[in-house]
Design a protein around this motif. Structure first.
Motif, PDB file in Angstrom:
ATOM      1  N   UNK A 223       0.832  -1.198   0.000  1.00 41.46           N
ATOM      2  CA  UNK A 223       0.000   0.000   0.000  1.00 41.46           C
ATOM      3  C   UNK A 223       0.870   1.252   0.000  1.00 41.46           C
ATOM      4  N   UNK A 224       1.964   1.218   0.749  1.00 40.70           N
ATOM      5  CA  UNK A 224       2.860   2.378   0.786  1.00 40.70           C
ATOM      6  C   UNK A 224       3.450   2.649  -0.589  1.00 40.70           C
ATOM      7  N   UNK A 248       3.484   6.281   8.964  1.00 37.49           N
ATOM      8  CA  UNK A 248       4.529   7.241   8.631  1.00 37.49           C
ATOM      9  C   UNK A 248       5.852   6.537   8.331  1.00 37.49           C
ATOM     10  N   UNK A 249       6.190   5.535   9.128  1.00 33.47           N
ATOM     11  CA  UNK A 249       7.433   4.789   8.906  1.00 33.47           C
ATOM     12  C   UNK A 249       7.406   4.070   7.557  1.00 33.47           C
ATOM     13  N   UNK A 253       9.980   4.597   4.352  1.00 35.28           N
ATOM     14  CA  UNK A 253      10.706   3.486   3.719  1.00 35.28           C
ATOM     15  C   UNK A 253      10.417   3.439   2.219  1.00 35.28           C
ATOM     16  N   UNK A 254       9.146   3.700   1.856  1.00 36.93           N
ATOM     17  CA  UNK A 254       8.773   3.659   0.441  1.00 36.93           C
ATOM     18  C   UNK A 254       9.366   4.817  -0.339  1.00 36.93           C
ATOM     19  N   UNK A 255       9.595   5.957   0.350  1.00 39.37           N
ATOM     20  CA  UNK A 255      10.123   7.137  -0.313  1.00 39.37           C
ATOM     21  C   UNK A 255      11.610   7.034  -0.546  1.00 39.37           C
TER      22      UNK A 255
END
Length: 255
Positions: A223-224, A248-249, A253-255
């Protein structure tokens, strides 16, 4: 079978076992209908259904039905016409049927491209009668556990005192209730949830997944990566801070 209820036409008492509690997206895995005729004759039929989606472990923990159990069972679309014929002309009964079973049944019929008419039927909900006759509010709990009338109900100060008395009386009443705050917290919480909102849990491989909501069953990382806007929305919505921290975490991580 009925000793105190008079029937003018058939009554079908039904219950569903499902993949979850969301009436919009969850699916039926078992349907049981007890049809009672005015003359007293009964016809009880139970059928398992392949929901076409994996059955979550938390659902299996409730009803004991696994993916393997329904692998060779018909889909709901296949049994829908026969079920409609069996229920034709019947009034309906169940426990929480108004808020749950009927809504989920209607959703399944809609997915099958069929109508499930409820207009003209009488619907009896034992859960509605139970809650109406045996209220589950603070005043009722104070009377039940403490044997006292709750004077000043809905005043915050009086409600706090009554709540504390109820909690203490509950621990005294039930031998298996913990006597510590840690123990009581564990008793009141979902042991599989990672957050107070109960949005996140872990699958069998220890991967964080959504356990409810529109992405139920999907991993947080999926989903992230695919729908970061959903996690952004969660950060702005009224979730608890521990839920937001997990979201948020994942975004970081996805960014």
């Amino acid at each position: 079978m009925l000793k105190n209820i008079t029937l003018d036409r058939p009554l079908a008492v039904l219950d569903l076992e499902t993949t979850g509690t969301d009436t919009k997206i969850d699916r039926i895995v078992e349907v049981s209908v007890l049809k009672i005729l005015p003359g007293g004759e009964c016809d009880h039929r139970t059928r398992r259904v392949n929901p076409g989606v994996p059955i979550p472990p938390e659902a299996t923990a409730v009803h004991g039905i696994t993916d393997d159990d329904v692998a060779d069972c018909p889909t709901f679309r296949a049994i829908a016409p026969g079920l409609a014929r069996f229920l034709d002309g019947c009034d309906l009964g169940g426990f929480n049927i108004l808020k749950y079973d009927l809504r989920l049944l209607a959703a399944e019929y809609n997915r099958a491209g069929l109508d499930f008419p409820v207009a003209g039927r009488k619907v009896i909900d034992a859960c509605h009668i139970f809650h109406k006759r045996e209220p589950r509010d603070l005043t009722a709990a104070y009377r039940f556990y403490c044997g006292l009338e709750h004077e000043g109900a809905h005043g915050a100060a009086a409600d706090v005192l009554a709540t504390l008395a109820i909690l203490d009386a509950q621990v005294a009443r039930y031998d298996d209730l913990p006597t510590t705050i840690d123990g009581l917290h564990a008793h009141c919480s979902d042991p599989t949830a990672l957050d107070m909102s109960g949005m996140f849990g872990k699958d069998e491989d220890g991967v964080i997944v959504f356990v409810k909501g529109k992405y139920k069953g999907r991993t947080l990382e999926q989903v992230a990566g695919d729908k970061p806007d959903y996690l952004d929305w969660m950060l702005k919505a009224d979730f608890f801070d521990d839920t937001k921290a997990i979201a948020s975490q994942a975004l970081r991580r996805a960014g």
